[in-house]
Enzyme design. Structure first.
Site, PDB file in Angstrom:
ATOM      1  N   ASN A   1     -13.507   3.145  12.585  1.00  0.00           N
ATOM      2  CA  ASN A   1     -12.397   2.527  13.560  1.00  0.00           C
ATOM      3  C   ASN A   1     -13.262   1.343  14.013  1.00  0.00           C
ATOM      4  O   ASN A   1     -12.705   0.252  14.395  1.00  0.00           O
ATOM      5  CB  ASN A   1     -12.183   3.588  14.505  1.00  0.00           C
ATOM      6  CG  ASN A   1     -10.894   4.502  13.956  1.00  0.00           C
ATOM      7  OD1 ASN A   1     -10.610   4.200  12.878  1.00  0.00           O
ATOM      8  ND2 ASN A   1     -10.524   5.382  14.614  1.00  0.00           N
TER       9      ASN A   1
ATOM     10  N   ARG B   1       0.863   0.122   0.659  1.00  0.00           N
ATOM     11  CA  ARG B   1      -0.546   0.685   0.334  1.00  0.00           C
ATOM     12  C   ARG B   1      -0.334   1.573  -0.764  1.00  0.00           C
ATOM     13  O   ARG B   1       0.268   2.620  -0.507  1.00  0.00           O
ATOM     14  CB  ARG B   1      -1.177   1.137   1.624  1.00  0.00           C
ATOM     15  CG  ARG B   1      -1.598   0.282   2.784  1.00  0.00           C
ATOM     16  CD  ARG B   1      -2.456   1.016   3.941  1.00  0.00           C
ATOM     17  NE  ARG B   1      -2.421   0.138   4.880  1.00  0.00           N
ATOM     18  CZ  ARG B   1      -3.023  -1.034   5.592  1.00  0.00           C
ATOM     19  NH1 ARG B   1      -4.052  -1.364   4.558  1.00  0.00           N
ATOM     20  NH2 ARG B   1      -3.122  -1.693   6.572  1.00  0.00           N
TER      21      ARG B   1
ATOM     22  N   ARG C   1      -3.667  -5.250   5.214  1.00  0.00           N
ATOM     23  CA  ARG C   1      -5.083  -5.546   5.395  1.00  0.00           C
ATOM     24  C   ARG C   1      -6.121  -4.281   5.053  1.00  0.00           C
ATOM     25  O   ARG C   1      -5.781  -3.105   5.017  1.00  0.00           O
ATOM     26  CB  ARG C   1      -5.176  -5.389   6.896  1.00  0.00           C
ATOM     27  CG  ARG C   1      -6.598  -5.706   7.473  1.00  0.00           C
ATOM     28  CD  ARG C   1      -6.838  -5.993   8.791  1.00  0.00           C
ATOM     29  NE  ARG C   1      -6.121  -7.128   9.561  1.00  0.00           N
ATOM     30  CZ  ARG C   1      -5.438  -7.363  10.776  1.00  0.00           C
ATOM     31  NH1 ARG C   1      -5.306  -6.094  11.491  1.00  0.00           N
ATOM     32  NH2 ARG C   1      -4.994  -8.380  11.186  1.00  0.00           N
TER      33      ARG C   1
ATOM     34  N   HIS D   1       7.272  -4.412   5.238  1.00  0.00           N
ATOM     35  CA  HIS D   1       6.485  -3.150   5.824  1.00  0.00           C
ATOM     36  C   HIS D   1       7.468  -1.869   5.484  1.00  0.00           C
ATOM     37  O   HIS D   1       6.809  -0.720   5.898  1.00  0.00           O
ATOM     38  CB  HIS D   1       5.855  -3.286   7.155  1.00  0.00           C
ATOM     39  CG  HIS D   1       5.090  -2.181   7.749  1.00  0.00           C
ATOM     40  ND1 HIS D   1       5.460  -1.256   8.793  1.00  0.00           N
ATOM     41  CD2 HIS D   1       3.807  -1.950   7.310  1.00  0.00           C
ATOM     42  CE1 HIS D   1       4.593  -0.440   8.842  1.00  0.00           C
ATOM     43  NE2 HIS D   1       3.486  -0.892   8.381  1.00  0.00           N
TER      44      HIS D   1
ATOM     45  N   TYR E   1      -1.598  12.072   7.191  1.00  0.00           N
ATOM     46  CA  TYR E   1      -0.853  11.501   8.211  1.00  0.00           C
ATOM     47  C   TYR E   1       0.475  12.570   8.353  1.00  0.00           C
ATOM     48  O   TYR E   1       1.059  13.002   7.295  1.00  0.00           O
ATOM     49  CB  TYR E   1      -0.346  10.273   7.750  1.00  0.00           C
ATOM     50  CG  TYR E   1      -1.695   8.960   7.487  1.00  0.00           C
ATOM     51  CD1 TYR E   1      -2.869   9.466   7.685  1.00  0.00           C
ATOM     52  CD2 TYR E   1      -1.412   7.582   7.530  1.00  0.00           C
ATOM     53  CE1 TYR E   1      -3.892   8.615   7.638  1.00  0.00           C
ATOM     54  CE2 TYR E   1      -2.191   6.935   7.197  1.00  0.00           C
ATOM     55  CZ  TYR E   1      -3.488   7.149   7.217  1.00  0.00           C
ATOM     56  OH  TYR E   1      -4.368   6.204   7.348  1.00  0.00           O
TER      57      TYR E   1
ATOM     58  N   ARG F   1       0.630   6.953  19.776  1.00  0.00           N
ATOM     59  CA  ARG F   1      -0.779   7.335  19.344  1.00  0.00           C
ATOM     60  C   ARG F   1      -1.892   6.420  19.999  1.00  0.00           C
ATOM     61  O   ARG F   1      -3.112   7.112  20.334  1.00  0.00           O
ATOM     62  CB  ARG F   1      -0.761   7.317  17.769  1.00  0.00           C
ATOM     63  CG  ARG F   1      -2.108   8.002  17.067  1.00  0.00           C
ATOM     64  CD  ARG F   1      -1.997   7.438  15.631  1.00  0.00           C
ATOM     65  NE  ARG F   1      -2.408   6.198  15.216  1.00  0.00           N
ATOM     66  CZ  ARG F   1      -2.311   5.694  14.213  1.00  0.00           C
ATOM     67  NH1 ARG F   1      -1.371   6.284  13.379  1.00  0.00           N
ATOM     68  NH2 ARG F   1      -2.624   4.165  14.093  1.00  0.00           N
TER      69      ARG F   1
ATOM     70  N   HIS G   1       1.677   9.778  12.702  1.00  0.00           N
ATOM     71  CA  HIS G   1       2.242   8.411  12.343  1.00  0.00           C
ATOM     72  C   HIS G   1       3.609   8.118  12.256  1.00  0.00           C
ATOM     73  O   HIS G   1       4.252   7.106  11.817  1.00  0.00           O
ATOM     74  CB  HIS G   1       1.672   8.242  10.863  1.00  0.00           C
ATOM     75  CG  HIS G   1       1.290   7.007  10.259  1.00  0.00           C
ATOM     76  ND1 HIS G   1       2.741   6.533   9.344  1.00  0.00           N
ATOM     77  CD2 HIS G   1       0.767   5.785  10.490  1.00  0.00           C
ATOM     78  CE1 HIS G   1       2.436   5.144   8.946  1.00  0.00           C
ATOM     79  NE2 HIS G   1       1.154   4.759   9.669  1.00  0.00           N
TER      80      HIS G   1
END
Length: 690
Positions: free
Chosen positions: A55, A381, A411, A441, A474, A570, A598
């Site tokens: 992170n 992703r 990303r 997205h 998640y 979160r 998530h």
């Protein structure tokens, strides 16, 4: 009421908002705290320590790099919280230095000693026996030395370009080399192909899990790399670079342009230098100068500088969470196929507690069903070898009209997504990259099937990515439906993504960047009106981040009107709760536990006719104005009740893994009240659903 409004006006911008970068850094600190939480098994505590490292790597690569770039450009503008980029960087430096020092203290004083009690050891060089030293010497000669490239630092060999986050050693030397030169410094990059943790053979450890770090092996034999010379010092270091891609949206071929940019990510501007604690000042000063960094970017660590790669397959099941098997909902067990199950009812999947398998099976059935004509899917992703991508490729080869909307600019997954596009194109699928200037997205699947001479649409909408691995780690919701209006809406959004024309009008689906933000504002206005009319008014929002100023201001307005607001955030939250006269009716909590939270769920009381929406969108500027997002209503009363109780109230009752945001911006861990029973939201879901 006038007194409340007047009190609200007394708050300045600085009082109203929390800095975004400092807020996300606070989230990373909450993750770090899991490493000392005795409620987690020991090896999972180590995992949290490594997650914190990853992170922080990304935080420096993107957030800190962006702030440093603003400084370079002379940007001194204030963010809504009243801070300049320079002031934010100063606060980040202070917090990050303390956090990373704490991270290594946790590693050295808590995690490693407890692992040693379990006979899992990371041996230092002075702990190795003669037999182990002999084995390491042979390992170095046969496995390590052949792939090392020592680079002397002299006028003919300037300081090398070192890859972002790579492990390197700077070596001080005495003596002359083969050409008679006095070389006093050299750099030795450690190839990424080499494992960072090496397990010693059982016969040398009595069967115990004893390991040696690659850095220790190289350090022990570094002089062997410089025949005739003596290595007087060997120090690990690692540089973190700007890894954000600067892509011109006017490019003709997005995939080609991205390929060109990806290589630059490895050699962007330096933003952080990590060195081992033993590194002398004149050496790290030299490195800082080479990387054009000041002392605030220096992080001296007491352990491996590449801590994120401190992983190994430890054979200690009792030191990890008990594995669980995600369940298959009963609706699928009663039906011969996914299609027949979906025609009977809407089906809600709650990952990771419920299996992601039905989503893959839906695509697999569609790929092989002669009645299926077309499959359309968004991919944000994924990976070229993922089951979903392989099934889509199979469908295309089977003659289905397969359309994949792939967001290349996800990303750190850009390269993987380019590979996905290539696999699907080679199979005959139509691949599009969405809308220039707007990331796609939304998480959507649309399957068109001919049944009795009619075309029936089957739809999956989700809050998370189509990534089977993430679905085990998640928490996310997925809705499988044949609702005609919702299916038509999804069809229209796909048309919008692949074609051209005016904004489409949708019946049920809210979508960014067009209707989602305004409709959320409208929903909050309804709650404000109901509160002023003396009706019960309630808002519960569960998202990953809240940064969008208009929504925050509208929530402040709602609080002043008496609306009761609970936000389950979160990571980033720029809103300040519990400020008298402004936000005293707003409570903000964060859940950090075994699984990464998530799900994105929006609840509005709506005068007793509650609204519940699930979405791919967080409440951030980028999601609401610069991305294509899908927000879908949950209309089945049973599913609405389930999401409300399990996905919202359950989390509001958590007193084990919850943190509460204070008016001053601090996050405090929830403490159980006297007489309370322990309540862990994720454990409740494991017990109820698996």
């Amino acid at each position: 009421m006038n007194q409340v409004v007047e009190a609200a006006h007394n708050y300045t911008f600085h009082d109203r908002y929390i800095n975004r970068e400092l807020s996300i850094l606070d989230f990373h600190l909450r993750v770090l705290e899991q490493a000392v939480n005795p409620g987690h098994p020991l090896l999972d505590r180590l995992t949290f320590l490594l997650i914190f490292s990853r992170n922080m790597d990304e935080f420096f690569e993107i957030r800190v790099a962006g702030l440093m770039e603003q400084l370079t450009l002379g940007n001194e503008s204030h963010t809504p919280d009243g801070l300049t980029p320079k002031e934010v960087l100063e606060r980040i430096s202070e917090t990050a230095h303390a956090a990373i020092e704490r991270q290594y203290r946790i590693l050295n004083e808590e995690i490693l000693p407890k692992l040693r009690e379990e006979d899992i050891c990371f041996l230092k060089r002075n702990e190795l026996t003669a037999e182990q030293l002999a084995w390491i010497k042979k390992y170095f000669q046969e496995q390590v030395a052949p792939v090392l490239t020592p680079i002397s630092l002299d006028p003919a060999h300037p300081f090398p370009r070192l890859v972002n986050k790579s492990l390197n050693f700077i070596v001080t030397l005495e003596g002359k080399d083969a050409f008679g030169r006095n070389i006093d410094l050299a750099v030795v990059p450690a190839p990424r192909s080499l494992p960072r943790v090496v397990r010693l053979p059982n016969e040398l450890t009595g069967g115990k899990e004893h390991h040696v770090m690659l850095s220790a092996i190289i350090h022990e034999h570094v002089s062997d790399l410089f025949p005739g010379m003596t290595a007087t010092g060997c120090y690990q270091f690692r540089v973190t670079r700007n890894a954000d891609l600067a892509l011109n949206e006017d490019v003709e071929d997005l995939a080609k342009a991205l390929k060109g940019e990806l290589s630059s990510r490895r050699f962007g501007q330096a933003v952080r230098l990590e060195v081992t604690e033993s590194c002398p000042a004149h050496i790290y000063d030299y490195l800082l100068k080479e990387f054009q960094l000041d002392s605030s970017a220096l992080y001296k660590v007491e352990g491996p500088v590449n801590l994120a790669r401190l992983t190994s397959d430890f054979n200690r099941p009792h030191l990890r969470y008990v594995p669980f098997t995600p369940v298959i909902p009963k609706a699928f067990k009663k039906s011969e196929s996914i299609f027949s199950a979906m025609k009977k009812q809407d089906i809600l999947l709650h990952h990771p507690f419920e299996s992601f398998g039905p989503v893959i099976n839906l695509l697999r059935e569609a790929a092989r069903d002669p009645q299926v004509l077309a499959i359309k899917q968004t991919l944000y992703r994924s990976g070229a070898n993922s089951e979903i991508v392989q099934v889509l490729a199979e469908a295309a080869r089977n003659g289905k009209e397969v359309t994949a909307v792939i967001e290349l600019r996800a990303r750190f997954d850009e390269e993987s997504n380019i590979a996905v596009a290539n696999v699907l194109q080679e199979a005959g699928a139509v691949v599009v990259y969405g809308i220039v200037g707007y990331k796609t997205h939304a998480k959507m699947i649309l399957i068109v099937r001919r049944e009795n001479n009619k075309l029936i649409r089957y739809v999956h909408l989700g809050t998370g990515n189509y990534h089977a691995g993430n679905a085990r780690l998640y928490t996310d919701y997925g809705l499988l439906t044949t609702d005609k209006e919702l299916s038509e809406d999804v069809h229209r959004v796909f048309q919008e993504l692949t074609g051209m024309g005016k904004t489409v009008k949708l019946k049920k689906l809210l979508h960014a960047p067009f209707t989602l933000h305004q409709q959320l504002m409208n929903f909050i206005d309804v709650e404000i009106a109901n509160a002023k009319a003396g009706k019960v008014a309630r808002i519960i929002v569960k998202v990953n981040a809240l940064t969008e100023k208009q929504l925050m201001d509208k929530l402040y307005e709602a609080s002043q009107a008496g609306v009761q607001i609970d936000l389950i955030i979160r990571s980033i939250c720029c809103l300040r709760p519990q400020l008298p006269g402004l936000s005293e009716n707003i409570r903000v909590r964060s859940i950090v536990g075994r699984f990464l939270e998530h799900t994105r769920v929006y609840y509005f009381e709506n005068g007793g006719q509650s609204r519940i929406y699930c979405s791919s969108a967080d409440w951030m500027d980028r999601n609401l104005f610069n991305r294509v997002e899908a927000c879908f209503p949950i209309e089945d009363p049973v599913l609405k009740k389930r999401i409300y109780e399990q996905g919202l109230i359950n989390y509001l009752e958590d007193n084990q893994q919850a943190w509460i945001l204070q008016p001053n911006g601090q996050w405090l861990r929830v403490e159980m009240k006297e007489g309370e029973q322990p309540h862990t939201a994720q454990k409740v879901l494991l017990d109820q659903l698996t």
